[in-house]
Design a protein around this motif. Sequence first.
Motif, PDB file in Angstrom:
ATOM      1  N   ARG A 277       0.833  -1.204   0.000  1.00  0.00           N
ATOM      2  CA  ARG A 277       0.000   0.000   0.000  1.00  0.00           C
ATOM      3  C   ARG A 277       0.867   1.253   0.000  1.00  0.00           C
ATOM      4  O   ARG A 277       0.588   2.221  -0.718  1.00  0.00           O
TER       5      ARG A 277
ATOM      6  N   ARG B  29      -0.761   3.395  -5.390  1.00  0.00           N
ATOM      7  CA  ARG B  29      -1.383   4.167  -6.469  1.00  0.00           C
ATOM      8  C   ARG B  29      -1.533   3.350  -7.747  1.00  0.00           C
ATOM      9  O   ARG B  29      -2.355   3.667  -8.599  1.00  0.00           O
TER      10      ARG B  29
ATOM     11  N   ARG C 167      -5.047   1.419  -7.522  1.00  0.00           N
ATOM     12  CA  ARG C 167      -6.285   2.138  -7.278  1.00  0.00           C
ATOM     13  C   ARG C 167      -7.240   1.985  -8.462  1.00  0.00           C
ATOM     14  O   ARG C 167      -6.835   1.627  -9.559  1.00  0.00           O
TER      15      ARG C 167
ATOM     16  N   ARG D  63     -12.800  -3.828  -8.108  1.00  0.00           N
ATOM     17  CA  ARG D  63     -11.623  -3.034  -7.763  1.00  0.00           C
ATOM     18  C   ARG D  63     -10.355  -3.754  -8.213  1.00  0.00           C
ATOM     19  O   ARG D  63     -10.214  -4.963  -8.010  1.00  0.00           O
TER      20      ARG D  63
ATOM     21  N   ARG E 136      -7.306  -3.687  -7.048  1.00  0.00           N
ATOM     22  CA  ARG E 136      -6.485  -4.282  -5.993  1.00  0.00           C
ATOM     23  C   ARG E 136      -7.034  -5.632  -5.541  1.00  0.00           C
ATOM     24  O   ARG E 136      -6.265  -6.543  -5.210  1.00  0.00           O
TER      25      ARG E 136
END
Length: 343
Positions: free
Chosen positions: A179, A184, A187, A273, A275
């Motif tokens: 993280r 970034r 994201r 998402r 991630r």
Amino acid sequence: MTRTAHLPAPAPGADHGTTDDHGTAGDRGTGGFRRALRVLAILACLPYITLKIAWVAGSEIGIPAGSVLLEHRELLVVANSVSVVADALVVVLALLLTQPWGRRVPAWLLALPMWAATGLLAPIMTGYPSQLAVALFTGDEQAAAPAEPFLHPWVFAVVYGGFILQGLSLGTLFVLYARDRWGRLLRGRLGDLSARTAGPGVRATALAAAVVALLPLTLHTMWLSGATEGLSPRQIAERDADFTVLEAQWIVYIVVAVATTLLLVLRRPAAPRTRNVVALAWIGSGTAGCWGAYMSLVALMPDTDPAKRLTGLAQLTYAGEMITGFLLAACLAAVLRRRSAEA
């Protein structure tokens, strides 16, 4: 995870912010938490390393008389020596993930051992508790222990308990580290990724991995359903709740690995998402690749008992898992590397 042996054992991105032992510049409050996790990860290695060193030194603690482990003492020494080095790597990773110098390590040098550690520990973290739960609900005292002399039951509890703590602590540290360093890049949602993130070569590789995965998926499904093709006589004789738990688990991990990697490279559907999809692809590909490789090595070990010898079809199944996992991991690495270049 006792019956199959058997369980014992990201791409470059630009840094942002400054990390020290207390976390990032904006996240210093987690420093004590990270230090506690580091200590837990290191302490969790001690039971396994201590036992392995004792066995290398000639001790038979935890090994019952008549165990197959005593039939090939030279091989036992070599395998345990390698295991000690591998588990000591957890200590290095725990330090790397919590020290300032860890942010300067090349991404690939961290990603490769963390991917392998994830792949080897994840099935233990899910499989062993599942076996114990089955034993609890069915009242089968043998559901989480081998049917023949292999190791004393307390060894499995101590070693697998340590592995689970390693996985929880090291996994949490890696999530925090990723993280801070690469957050970034992960994201947004799948639909936000550029079409260049996964080119034709990456998509073709992912599809090839999906085709290869059909073999192990088919065999594991057959074995789960009661078929005996490809199983050794000993495996057929010892089929029980543990066997069912493990076969179901391998199916889930392979399906997750293939499905999430295809979602990532095809960017469909667009809503999930990024991630979350990357995390599942990471865990699934690591499990398939690393456990497939491990079981392929197990198949090469000498065994004087024909009833225990893995069949050619079983060896082909494990090789298929290994190839599937490695191909999917290559796709994941390519996507993250291109995502980093775009960022």
